[in-house]
Motif scaffolding. Sequence first.
Motif, short mmCIF file in Angstrom:
data_model
loop_
_atom_site.label_atom_id
_atom_site.label_comp_id
_atom_site.label_asym_id
_atom_site.label_seq_id
_atom_site.Cartn_x
_atom_site.Cartn_y
_atom_site.Cartn_z
N ALA A 115 -8.20 44.14 -16.55
CA ALA A 115 -9.67 42.87 -16.63
C ALA A 115 -9.17 42.04 -17.39
CB ALA A 115 -10.22 44.21 -17.25
N LEU A 116 -9.39 40.51 -17.39
CA LEU A 116 -9.78 39.73 -18.17
C LEU A 116 -10.62 39.69 -19.25
CD1 LEU A 116 -10.12 36.93 -15.41
CD2 LEU A 116 -7.63 37.79 -15.98
N PRO A 117 -9.68 39.34 -20.44
CA PRO A 117 -11.49 39.49 -21.75
C PRO A 117 -12.52 38.61 -21.37
CG PRO A 117 -8.79 38.24 -21.97
CD PRO A 117 -8.56 38.61 -21.03
#
Length: 146
Positions: free
Chosen positions: A23-25
Amino acid sequence: MTEPNPPSSASPPASPLPAAPPALPGAHRGGYQREFTAPLDIVVATQTEYPSVPWQPPVAAPIAPPVQGAFSGWALGFAVAGLVFSFFVGWAFPLGFVAIVTAIIALRRPLESRRVAVWSIVLAALSIAYSALWLVSSAQQAGVIN
């Protein structure tokens, strides 16, 4: 030679979690149950649940009165100083003018003491009159005016 183990009929062990892409931040991961601005579920205890603790509203702190007399106090101070100095020298009239201007400003403000401002104007006018008498008598003694 030994033969390799024949394939077993048992299936390979399954992983407990499916493989998810990284997941992206800041991406939503599904952990929130409500919107950030949604109302909370508030549980209120009634008087029957806690009979020994009666509810009382919190006591509000007393509100301090607004500061009064800033300009009128300064005007009175200038007027008194101008009056005292005008008994001894003639050049104290600028203090009287400053006192009158400050007292007029105090009269135009809603929170100022009108009584103190009026007294400031009266005393400042008296100090200007005494200073004028000093200056006139000094000019007569010097022969500038007859």
